[in-house]
Every structure is written in structure tokens, then in C-alpha cells.
Design an enzyme around this catalytic site. Structure first.
Site, PDB file in Angstrom:
ATOM      1  CG  PHE A 105      19.298   8.182   0.870  1.00 14.98           C
ATOM      2  CD1 PHE A 105      17.935   8.372   0.965  1.00 14.98           C
ATOM      3  CD2 PHE A 105      19.762   6.903   0.590  1.00 14.98           C
ATOM      4  CE1 PHE A 105      17.043   7.322   0.786  1.00 14.98           C
ATOM      5  CE2 PHE A 105      18.886   5.839   0.410  1.00 14.98           C
ATOM      6  CZ  PHE A 105      17.531   6.047   0.497  1.00 14.98           C
ATOM      7  CB  CYS A 163      18.679  11.617  -4.829  1.00 18.33           C
ATOM      8  SG  CYS A 163      19.037   9.861  -4.638  1.00 18.33           S
ATOM      9  CG  HIS A 178      15.515   7.809  -8.010  1.00 19.94           C
ATOM     10  ND1 HIS A 178      16.417   8.807  -8.354  1.00 19.94           N
ATOM     11  CD2 HIS A 178      15.290   7.970  -6.677  1.00 19.94           C
ATOM     12  CE1 HIS A 178      16.711   9.520  -7.281  1.00 19.94           C
ATOM     13  NE2 HIS A 178      16.045   9.037  -6.251  1.00 19.94           N
ATOM     14  CE  LYS A 193      13.426  10.697  -8.842  1.00 16.13           C
ATOM     15  NZ  LYS A 193      13.029  12.124  -8.870  1.00 16.13           N
ATOM     16  CG  HIS A 202      12.534  13.426  -5.320  1.00 16.16           C
ATOM     17  ND1 HIS A 202      13.764  13.496  -5.928  1.00 16.16           N
ATOM     18  CD2 HIS A 202      12.568  12.329  -4.521  1.00 16.16           C
ATOM     19  CE1 HIS A 202      14.519  12.484  -5.510  1.00 16.16           C
ATOM     20  NE2 HIS A 202      13.811  11.770  -4.665  1.00 16.16           N
ATOM     21  CD  GLU A 245       7.875  15.157  -4.258  1.00 15.86           C
ATOM     22  OE1 GLU A 245       8.381  16.210  -4.701  1.00 15.86           O
ATOM     23  OE2 GLU A 245       8.041  14.054  -4.804  1.00 15.86           O
TER      24      GLU A 245
END
Length: 423
Positions: free
Chosen positions: A406, A170, A347, A342, A310, A321
Site C-alpha cells: 500500500f 508490505c 499475509h 501466502k 507477492h 504482478e
């Protein structure tokens, strides 16, 4: 010799809610959401049945029947977005050295939709153990090999320089642009067409995220299902999309009188070497990527005017984060607006990093910070200014955008007005 500086002079976006940069920014600035019940396939048997889909007609957007037949949906997105970016830049390709013009494409899952469709075809809906390859499309190899994305964008634009695919989960969308910036800085290219594309809304992808309970099971109100930083969040909403940029050496762009959205002033990526899907709660690796990106941009924490997070909408990510922002920006983190787009466009895995770069550049262009939609009940552990529900007018001269993927990938990029970096 000082490193060459890199500017964004063209933007092209395909995102849920509308094709094209103008439609994309309209959705963000108005705080509208594009998440809905899945229409691409029968999702009734899945735990999560919502997604952020794009209403996309490839023929309407200039692709020929042969291109449509040859390319997976994600590759189609990439070509259309790259063409928009090139048109927006005002560059005349005939005036460029094609060998000094390159392509980088980011993608996390490649031609997922094409491969899913073809497997169902050759296996007769999964009933055949020994598949019949004669039913496959002639271009199945292109679906299998992600490098075909870079080839398609290069063919569409005439670029004959470096052509690369970056796949880092991602963070692919940030890392592909970061790689392009480095190619210009080191002198390997003068112009790069850089971005990312993913179209993962397919049964196999939904099943994978269902298995680890990463996506939201909220079905009753799809438009409010994506809730980053909200205490009622329960997973992310899968999306799709693409964003591409024309990147040029700053001096050349200024010399030709190009419209400059922003300079890409700093970029860094790190790995947590910890867990395939897990995150350390202290956010140390993301904080380190942010620190290095700001140092490369020669900016201090107090210079950052907005953080494009993110913000996936999972407790693990949102708290991770938040900790990283505090660790890297110190007290200034509390004074800096943060938001997650998002919440509006879902996403889109490897594509989202580039889409968020586009949002960051447009926030600078319009002096507007996009909101975090659906944020009504803040998580007490996420105690920063997340710009809830409504966009905010604010001058932004330097924006930090981050990604988490990931595999433990953590990336950060700083966009700044050229005059801010010079100061």
C-alpha cells in the site's frame, strides 16, 4: 573500486505452522496450510474471521519474564528470529567488532497488538472518552515508537553499529534487507542482522481491512481461504510472523568457511505514485524494479529459475504482478515457475517480504520450489506456471522475490549462488 558482495549466512524464522526455520520449510515443502479461524479474540462480528496465527510461547523460546513484559508480540518475534539467525550463522559475536555490526528491522504496523490491548485497558473497553493513563503498562512508549524493535534486536545480539527501522508497508521485509545490503556494500558495516516482524492480528487491523474488503470473507474452510492466482479467490488472509538473516561481506564469509545460503545479488524498489491502495494493471513499476535488480545482479531473464511472488490473493494484485513478470522477463516468464507462499502462511504485512526471502533461500538450499496451495481453478488472466498444490523438485541457482505494498511501493530482490553471479 568494485562494490562489496553480500551473503546470507544465517536464517531465523517464526511463521504460522511452526516456530523455527526447520518447521517453516517443512510446512512449505509439504504444501500444508496454517490458516484457521481466529482464536486471538472474538471475531464473530467481523466480515473476515480467518487468519494465519502462530502458536508462540515466548518463555519456551528463551525470553525472560521481564522481556515478555516489556516487548510487544512483534518485538518478541524479532528477537527470537534474530537469535536463531545468529546461532545458525556460526558467528562468535565476541570475535566481531560491535561497531561494525548493525541491525535493520522492517515493520508495517509496529506494536499493533500491544497498542490495541493498552487502549482497551485505559479506555475501559472503549467506554471512556477521557482515558485513564494510570492503567497503562510502564513500557507503553516502546509500543508507540517502532524504533524500539531495532533497539531490542540490537540489545539481544550486542550489535552497536547502525540500527534502523524501515517501514514501507508490505514491502518493508524486502526493503529492510535491501537497506542492510547497501550498508555492507558501501562499507558502513561488515555484518548486519536484518529482517522484519509484524503481529497485526488484532481487532483494529481486521476492522481496517474489512472496511476496504481486502481480506477474504470465506469462513467455511479456513485452511483453503488463501487462494492466490485462483479464479475463486476473494481476498487475502491476514497473518503474522518474522524472519531475520545474518548478512556478511561475501569474501569474509568464505574465508571463515561459513555456510552460504545465497548471495543477495540485486535489489531495487520503485513507487507507482498512483494510488494508496490501487495498482496500475500493466505492472510497469514492479517490472522496472525487477529490471534494475536483475541488472545489478548481472543476470538476464533466462537466468531466473524461480519467482517467489507477492501473490496476495486479490485479483488486482495477482493480475498486476503477472503483467509485471511478463513485461520484465518476456517469453521466459512462461517457462519460469512462480509460487505464492501466502497460500500457506497468510499475509503478515511488513514481515512477509523477509519470510519470502527465507523461502527463496531455502528453495535454493533444498532444490525444491514451494507450491501455491489451494490453486485448483486458475484465473485465465494469470496464465503462468504457478506450481499448483504440490512442491516441485528443481535446481534453482537464481531466484527473484518481489513485494507490493500500500502506498504504491514495488520492490524486487535477486538471490543467486555466488558462482552464478561470478559467471
Amino acid at each position: 573500486m568494485s562494490a562489496r558482495r553480500v551473503a546470507i549466512t544465517g536464517i531465523g524464522v517464526l511463521a504460522p505452522g511452526g516456530v523455527g526455520t526447520k518447521n517453516f520449510w517443512s510446512l512449505l515443502s509439504e504444501g500444508r496450510t496454517a490458516t484457521r479461524a481466529i482464536t486471538f479474540f472474538d471475531a464473530s462480528s467481523f466480515r473476515s474471521r480467518v487468519a494465519a496465527e502462530i502458536d508462540f510461547d515466548p518463555e519456551l523460546h528463551g525470553l525472560s519474564p521481564q522481556e515478555i513484559r516489556r516487548m510487544d508480540r512483534a518485538a518478541q518475534f524479532a528477537v527470537v528470529a534474530a537469535r536463531e539467525a545468529l546461532g545458525d550463522s556460526g558467528l562468535e559475536f565476541a570475535d566481531l567488532d560491535p561497531y561494525r555490526t548493525g541491525v535493520t528491522v522492517g515493520s508495517a504496523v509496529g506494536a499493533t497488538m500491544g497498542l490495541d490491548t493498552e487502549y482497551r485497558t485505559v479506555s475501559d473497553g472503549g467506554r471512556l472518552d477521557l482515558v485513564d493513563h494510570t492503567y497503562a503498562v510502564p513500557h507503553l512508549y516502546d509500543y508507540l515508537v517502532p524504533s524500539s524493535f531495532a533497539a531490542e534486536v540490537a540489545w539481544a545480539t550486542g550489535a552497536q553499529g547502525p540500527a534502523t527501522v524501515v517501514s514501507t508497508g508490505c514491502t518493508s521485509g524486502i526493503d529492510s534487507v535491501g537497506h542492510a545490503v547497501e550498508l555492507i556494500r558501501e562499507g558502513s558495516a561488515d555484518v548486519m542482522i536484518a529482517g522484519s516482524s509484524d503481529a497485526p492480528i488484532s481487532p483494529i487491523t481486521m476492522a481496517c481491512f474489512d472496511a476496504i474488503k481486502a481480506t477474504t470473507p470465506r469462513q467455511d474452510s479456513p485452511e483453503t481461504a488463501s487462494r492466490p492466482f485462483d479464479n475463486t479467490r476473494n481476498g487475502f488472509v491476514l497473518g503474522e510472523g518474522s524472519a531475520f538473516f545474518v548478512l556478511e561481506e561475501l569474501g569474509a564469509a568464505q574465508a571463515r568457511g561459513a555456510h552460504i545460503y545465497a548471495e543477495i545479488a540485486g535489489y531495487a524498489t520503485r513507487s507507482n505514485a498512483y494510488h494508496m491502495t490501487g495498482l496500475r494493471p500493466d505492472g510497469a513499476e514492479m517490472a522496472e524494479a525487477i529490471r534494475v535488480a536483475m541488472a545489478e545482479a548481472r543476470l538476464n531473464a533466462e537466468d531466473i529459475d524461480y519467482i517467489n511472488a507477492h501473490g496476495s490473493g486479490t485479483k488486482q494484485n495477482d493480475r498486476h504482478e503477472t503483467a509485471a513478470f511478463k513485461k520484465s522477463l518476456g517469453d521466459h516468464a512462461y517457462a519460469t515457475p512462480v509460487s505464492s507462499i501466502k497460500s500457506m502462511v497468510g499475509h503478515s504485512l511488513g514481515a512477509i517480504g523477509s519470510i519470502e526471502i527465507a523461502a527463496s533461500a531455502l528453495a535454493m538450499e533444498h532444490h525444491v520450489v514451494p507450491p501455491t496451495a489451494n490453486l485448483h481453478t486458475p484465473d485465465p488472466e494469470c496464465d503462468l506456471d504457478y506450481v499448483p498444490v504440490t512442491a516441485r523438485e528443481q535446481r534453482t541457482d537464481a531466484v527473484l522475490t518481489v513485494g507490493s505494498g500500500f502506498g504504491g511501493f514495488q520492490s524486487a530482490m535477486v538471490l543467486a549462488r555466488p558462482e552464478r553471479s561470478e559467471a
